[in-house]
Motif scaffolding. Structure first.
Motif, PDB file in Angstrom:
ATOM      1  N   ARG A 229       0.691  -1.301   0.122  1.00 12.45           N
ATOM      2  CA  ARG A 229       0.470   0.355  -0.409  1.00 12.45           C
ATOM      3  C   ARG A 229       1.249   1.051   0.195  1.00 12.45           C
ATOM      4  NH1 ARG A 229      -5.056  -0.048   4.255  1.00 12.45           N
ATOM      5  NH2 ARG A 229      -5.765  -1.161   3.083  1.00 12.45           N
ATOM      6  N   ILE A 230       0.675   2.075  -0.690  1.00 13.00           N
ATOM      7  CA  ILE A 230       1.399   3.308  -1.404  1.00 13.00           C
ATOM      8  C   ILE A 230       0.306   4.451  -0.780  1.00 13.00           C
ATOM      9  CG2 ILE A 230       2.290   5.151  -2.231  1.00 13.00           C
ATOM     10  CD1 ILE A 230       2.733   2.642  -3.976  1.00 13.00           C
ATOM     11  N   ILE A 231       1.384   5.483   0.585  1.00  9.96           N
ATOM     12  CA  ILE A 231       0.003   6.026   1.263  1.00  9.96           C
ATOM     13  C   ILE A 231       0.561   7.804   1.064  1.00  9.96           C
ATOM     14  CG2 ILE A 231      -1.029   7.677   3.549  1.00  9.96           C
ATOM     15  CD1 ILE A 231      -0.590   4.351   4.329  1.00  9.96           C
ATOM     16  N   CYS A 232       0.414   8.337   0.114  1.00 11.22           N
ATOM     17  CA  CYS A 232       1.181   9.474   0.114  1.00 11.22           C
ATOM     18  C   CYS A 232       1.101  10.520   0.794  1.00 11.22           C
ATOM     19  CB  CYS A 232       0.598   9.848  -1.667  1.00 11.22           C
ATOM     20  SG  CYS A 232       0.972   8.786  -3.108  1.00 11.22           S
ATOM     21  N   ARG A 233       2.066  11.570   0.750  1.00 13.33           N
ATOM     22  CA  ARG A 233       1.569  12.351   2.092  1.00 13.33           C
ATOM     23  C   ARG A 233       1.326  13.202   1.116  1.00 13.33           C
ATOM     24  NH1 ARG A 233       4.080  16.673  -1.666  1.00 13.33           N
ATOM     25  NH2 ARG A 233       5.830  15.733  -2.681  1.00 13.33           N
ATOM     26  N   GLU A 234       0.321  15.160   1.927  1.00 15.54           N
ATOM     27  CA  GLU A 234      -0.280  15.809   1.798  1.00 15.54           C
ATOM     28  C   GLU A 234      -0.058  16.403  -0.232  1.00 15.54           C
ATOM     29  OE1 GLU A 234      -2.754  19.888   2.838  1.00 15.54           O
ATOM     30  OE2 GLU A 234      -1.373  18.881   3.801  1.00 15.54           O
ATOM     31  N   PRO A 235      -0.268  16.700  -1.102  1.00 13.69           N
ATOM     32  CA  PRO A 235      -0.120  16.841  -2.539  1.00 13.69           C
ATOM     33  C   PRO A 235       0.688  18.056  -2.259  1.00 13.69           C
ATOM     34  CG  PRO A 235      -2.064  16.151  -3.002  1.00 13.69           C
ATOM     35  CD  PRO A 235      -1.745  16.029  -1.214  1.00 13.69           C
ATOM     36  N   MET A 236       1.640  19.032  -2.322  1.00 12.24           N
ATOM     37  CA  MET A 236       1.833  20.475  -2.645  1.00 12.24           C
ATOM     38  C   MET A 236       0.755  21.302  -3.855  1.00 12.24           C
ATOM     39  SD  MET A 236       3.776  20.455   0.095  1.00 12.24           S
ATOM     40  CE  MET A 236       4.496  19.464   1.139  1.00 12.24           C
ATOM     41  N   GLN A 237       0.493  20.890  -4.497  1.00 10.45           N
ATOM     42  CA  GLN A 237      -0.394  21.303  -5.807  1.00 10.45           C
ATOM     43  C   GLN A 237      -1.483  19.936  -6.418  1.00 10.45           C
ATOM     44  OE1 GLN A 237      -0.325  20.508  -9.381  1.00 10.45           O
ATOM     45  NE2 GLN A 237       0.874  18.534  -8.806  1.00 10.45           N
ATOM     46  N   ASP A 238      -2.561  21.152  -6.624  1.00 10.35           N
ATOM     47  CA  ASP A 238      -3.099  19.805  -6.577  1.00 10.35           C
ATOM     48  C   ASP A 238      -3.608  19.074  -8.528  1.00 10.35           C
ATOM     49  OD1 ASP A 238      -4.368  22.058  -8.206  1.00 10.35           O
ATOM     50  OD2 ASP A 238      -5.987  22.044  -7.269  1.00 10.35           O
ATOM     51  N   GLY A 239      -2.963  19.603  -9.404  1.00 14.66           N
ATOM     52  CA  GLY A 239      -2.427  19.279 -10.521  1.00 14.66           C
ATOM     53  C   GLY A 239      -3.576  20.376 -11.806  1.00 14.66           C
ATOM     54  N   THR A 240      -3.726  21.120 -10.862  1.00 15.33           N
ATOM     55  CA  THR A 240      -4.907  21.763 -11.767  1.00 15.33           C
ATOM     56  C   THR A 240      -3.880  23.567 -12.224  1.00 15.33           C
ATOM     57  OG1 THR A 240      -6.173  22.459 -10.156  1.00 15.33           O
ATOM     58  CG2 THR A 240      -6.763  20.930 -11.140  1.00 15.33           C
ATOM     59  N   ARG A 241      -2.880  23.928 -11.193  1.00 12.96           N
ATOM     60  CA  ARG A 241      -2.290  25.378 -11.584  1.00 12.96           C
ATOM     61  C   ARG A 241      -1.787  25.424 -12.976  1.00 12.96           C
ATOM     62  NH1 ARG A 241       0.222  25.430  -5.545  1.00 12.96           N
ATOM     63  NH2 ARG A 241      -1.213  25.600  -4.530  1.00 12.96           N
ATOM     64  N   SER A 242      -1.810  26.518 -13.500  1.00 12.43           N
ATOM     65  CA  SER A 242      -1.572  27.318 -14.711  1.00 12.43           C
ATOM     66  C   SER A 242       0.334  27.103 -14.588  1.00 12.43           C
ATOM     67  CB  SER A 242      -1.813  28.457 -15.388  1.00 12.43           C
ATOM     68  OG  SER A 242      -1.373  29.669 -14.432  1.00 12.43           O
ATOM     69  N   PHE A 243       0.789  27.245 -15.676  1.00 14.16           N
ATOM     70  CA  PHE A 243       2.062  26.787 -15.434  1.00 14.16           C
ATOM     71  C   PHE A 243       2.931  28.210 -15.411  1.00 14.16           C
ATOM     72  CE2 PHE A 243       2.529  23.301 -18.958  1.00 14.16           C
ATOM     73  CZ  PHE A 243       2.781  22.413 -17.785  1.00 14.16           C
ATOM     74  N   PHE A 244       1.807  29.658 -15.757  1.00 16.03           N
ATOM     75  CA  PHE A 244       2.006  30.828 -15.388  1.00 16.03           C
ATOM     76  C   PHE A 244       2.170  31.323 -14.209  1.00 16.03           C
ATOM     77  CE2 PHE A 244       0.787  35.801 -14.847  1.00 16.03           C
ATOM     78  CZ  PHE A 244       1.731  35.941 -15.597  1.00 16.03           C
ATOM     79  N   ASP A 245       1.063  31.186 -12.972  1.00 17.42           N
ATOM     80  CA  ASP A 245       0.797  30.768 -12.120  1.00 17.42           C
ATOM     81  C   ASP A 245       2.239  29.883 -10.721  1.00 17.42           C
ATOM     82  OD1 ASP A 245      -1.208  33.367 -12.185  1.00 17.42           O
ATOM     83  OD2 ASP A 245      -2.493  31.614 -12.606  1.00 17.42           O
ATOM     84  N   HIS A 246       2.106  28.733 -11.653  1.00 13.83           N
ATOM     85  CA  HIS A 246       3.222  28.054 -10.702  1.00 13.83           C
ATOM     86  C   HIS A 246       3.669  27.176 -12.058  1.00 13.83           C
ATOM     87  CE1 HIS A 246       1.576  29.061  -6.935  1.00 13.83           C
ATOM     88  NE2 HIS A 246       0.206  28.523  -8.120  1.00 13.83           N
ATOM     89  N   PRO A 247       5.224  27.986 -12.340  1.00 15.70           N
ATOM     90  CA  PRO A 247       5.830  27.228 -13.543  1.00 15.70           C
ATOM     91  C   PRO A 247       6.861  26.356 -12.336  1.00 15.70           C
ATOM     92  CG  PRO A 247       6.816  29.414 -12.322  1.00 15.70           C
ATOM     93  CD  PRO A 247       5.402  29.518 -12.435  1.00 15.70           C
ATOM     94  N   LEU A 248       6.578  25.957 -11.451  1.00 12.01           N
ATOM     95  CA  LEU A 248       7.059  24.719 -11.199  1.00 12.01           C
ATOM     96  C   LEU A 248       7.045  23.717 -10.219  1.00 12.01           C
ATOM     97  CD1 LEU A 248      10.208  27.213  -9.543  1.00 12.01           C
ATOM     98  CD2 LEU A 248      10.341  25.867 -11.840  1.00 12.01           C
ATOM     99  N   ALA A 249       5.949  24.336  -9.258  1.00  5.03           N
ATOM    100  CA  ALA A 249       4.727  23.271  -8.795  1.00  5.03           C
ATOM    101  C   ALA A 249       3.931  22.732  -9.160  1.00  5.03           C
ATOM    102  CB  ALA A 249       4.221  23.810  -7.580  1.00  5.03           C
ATOM    103  N   SER A 250       3.152  22.766 -10.977  1.00  2.00           N
ATOM    104  CA  SER A 250       3.172  22.699 -11.694  1.00  2.00           C
ATOM    105  C   SER A 250       3.399  21.704 -12.195  1.00  2.00           C
ATOM    106  CB  SER A 250       2.334  23.524 -12.761  1.00  2.00           C
ATOM    107  OG  SER A 250       3.848  24.345 -13.369  1.00  2.00           O
ATOM    108  N   ARG A 251       4.801  21.224 -12.514  1.00  2.00           N
ATOM    109  CA  ARG A 251       5.521  20.406 -13.215  1.00  2.00           C
ATOM    110  C   ARG A 251       6.133  19.965 -12.320  1.00  2.00           C
ATOM    111  NH1 ARG A 251       9.355  23.603 -17.195  1.00  2.00           N
ATOM    112  NH2 ARG A 251       9.831  21.203 -17.896  1.00  2.00           N
ATOM    113  N   PHE A 252       6.913  19.460 -11.434  1.00 10.55           N
ATOM    114  CA  PHE A 252       7.690  19.041 -10.759  1.00 10.55           C
ATOM    115  C   PHE A 252       7.357  18.210  -9.655  1.00 10.55           C
ATOM    116  CE2 PHE A 252       9.855  21.924 -14.292  1.00 10.55           C
ATOM    117  CZ  PHE A 252      11.044  21.011 -14.722  1.00 10.55           C
ATOM    118  N   GLU A 253       6.264  17.882  -9.415  1.00 10.13           N
ATOM    119  CA  GLU A 253       5.960  18.108  -7.997  1.00 10.13           C
ATOM    120  C   GLU A 253       5.830  16.212  -7.352  1.00 10.13           C
ATOM    121  OE1 GLU A 253       5.297  17.756  -4.757  1.00 10.13           O
ATOM    122  OE2 GLU A 253       3.164  17.653  -4.285  1.00 10.13           O
TER     123      GLU A 253
END
Length: 492
Positions: A229-253
């Motif tokens: 079983r893989i229990i993930c930590r709380e995500p740092m982003q929800d996967g819906t953020r734009s590249f413009f607003d979050h150029p790093l979090a949107s890609r490299f979580e």
């Protein structure tokens, strides 16, 4: 099979059904989960680099055994030239991710390669373990797989060893032997990128005491193995953020996870170590599993520090504060830190040693110095970025604001930078900086670097004690020779 493509990685990922839990829900399809999708595409891009004419000959080689191309992470270095070949893939993958993904496929592939070349160590304890390690390396190499690992016990009662915990299987341990394999139960952390990898490898970190025999384990399994079983930590982003607003979090979580083994069966041909305290404590230092991947993490750390330094410099330039002496002093400090790590890496490679088994080993002192400095240098780079950006880091509008006709004139007037820097450029740079130094995503990167190789104080103490044992202190002896006569007179 040889080197695989990004498309092949994704197709094989879709075919697996690991038990992944994210924010209280079981993930039905890892690829379609927004939190994972972009990181999957980033990893796929790394696989595609192996086929790109710009990189292919730099980061892959033709395997003498199979005649197929394989990644340079599977190269057993026998010379300085081999270390440089291997560094090429470390550097290429790190630059493609700005050093922000610490567990790209090259890292653990180097670990397994080191174990493979040093299978003599496993042979000392059990010939079957050695055979399993060698076969697993070849399987990993020939299928170009992507591993995660988990070698740390959960943070429960750190004042007690594994066998002293309230629950016997709080920490991962062996339950029983069966004809099909070894049954294991308990938990391990910190499995970075686990939901999107092919397999997990568990191996021992020094610190086992008598009574911990059942916890002395090393093995590898497909990430979709039943009971895992893989229990993930709380995500740092929800996967819906734009590249413009979050150029790093949107890609490299880079998702981290706790792995829970619920009576998982480890086939006997996947067991590398079991029920042996001595072997468990020596595996990490004796097989190169600690020192060789330190080369990869040093290169990645250099790229990450360089990226943070460049972002801090760009923020200062954008608003014209890099003409002030205090800002120049802080940025100059970051540059000198960066160049210190760069120089240490070159020393580690150039002053390598050849082990009795013919392996080129990067210099221990240089690599451990990097490991000791980066947990201080990277946080300092983030601090400087925060100081230089000041309140402006908190004040960026969104991409939606730029697209609103009623707001655009105000934004263009009041968010401009120094002369020649438009509002769009200034905001883009500040958003990049905020992702790195202010957002939860950036704070995870900061904490990750602080504890990348464990407790930095403990690591430095280990380094000191090893250095002390090897240091001759000849200069002290030489300096005291001149006062020997005076000492004799004083004693008389």
């Amino acid at each position: 099979m040889g080197i695989r493509t990004g498309a092949q990685y994704i197709e094989e990922l879709k075919a697996r059904k690991p038990e992944v839990w994210l924010s209280g829900k079981k993930v039905a399809n890892v690829f379609e989960e927004p939190v994972f999708k972009q990181p999957i595409l980033e990893i796929a891009r790394l696989y595609d680099m192996q086929h790109d004419s710009e990189y292919k000959d730099k980061i892959t080689h033709v395997c003498e055994e199979t005649g197929e191309r394989v990644n340079n992470a599977f190269l057993v270095p026998k010379s300085y030239e081999d270390l440089i070949k291997r560094r090429a893939v470390f550097e290429a993958f790190a630059k493609a991710t700005f050093g922000l993904m610490g567990r790209t496929p090259d890292f653990l592939n180097v670990v397994v390669t080191s174990m493979y070349h040093n299978s003599w160590f496993f042979e000392k304890y059990n010939t079957k373990w050695a055979e399993n390690v060698r076969n697993y390396y070849k399987y990993l190499r020939d299928h170009d797989l992507f591993l995660t690992h988990a070698i740390i016990n959960p943070q429960n009662d750190r004042s007690k060893n594994s066998h002293e915990q309230k629950d016997m299987y709080t920490h991962l341990g062996a339950v029983k032997e069966t004809p099909d394999g070894l049954v294991v139960r308990g938990a391990k952390m910190l499995a970075t990128l686990a939901p999107i990898t092919d397999e997990v490898i568990i191996y021992s970190f020094p610190g086992f005491a008598p009574g911990d025999e059942k916890y002395a384990l090393a093995f590898a399994l497909p990430i979709g193995t039943p009971g895992l079983r893989i229990i993930c930590r709380e995500p740092m982003q929800d996967g819906t953020r734009s590249f413009f607003d979050h150029p790093l979090a949107s890609r490299f979580e880079e998702m981290d996870a706790l792995l829970v083994f619920d009576d998982v069966v480890v086939p006997w041909d996947r067991v590398f170590l079991y029920n042996n305290i001595e072997a468990a404590n020596k595996l990490y230092p004796m097989t190169g599993a600690g020192q060789q991947p330190a080369h990869q993490s040093g290169v990645r750390g250099l790229v990450k520090l360089q990226f943070a330094t460049e972002v801090a410099m760009k923020v200062a330039d954008t608003i014209g504060v890099d003409g002030y002496l205090n800002v120049q002093n802080d940025l100059g400090e970051l540059i000198q830190s960066l160049e210190s790590i760069r120089a240490l890496l070159k020393v580690a490679e150039y002053e390598h040693t050849i082990t009795e088994h013919g392996e080129a080993m990067p210099d221990y002192v240089a690599l451990e110095t990097i490991r000791g400095l980066l947990p201080k240098m990277y946080p300092r780079a983030i601090e400087v970025m925060q100081i230089v950006g000041a309140g402006g880091l908190l004040m960026s509008p969104t991409g939606a604001d730029f697209n609103n006709g009623e707001l655009r004139e105000s934004i263009d007037n009041y968010y401009v930078g120094r002369e020649g820097i438009s509002s769009l450029e200034r905001v883009s740079i500040f958003k990049l900086a905020w992702d790195l130094c202010g957002e939860a995503f950036g704070q995870r990167l900061l904490q990750y670097e602080r504890y990348y190789t464990g407790d930095p104080i403990r690591k430095r103490a280990i380094f000191f004690n090893m250095y002390k044992r090897q240091a001759s202190l000849d200069m002290v002896t030489e300096a005291l020779k001149a006062v020997e006569l005076d000492k004799e007179m004083l004693m008389n």
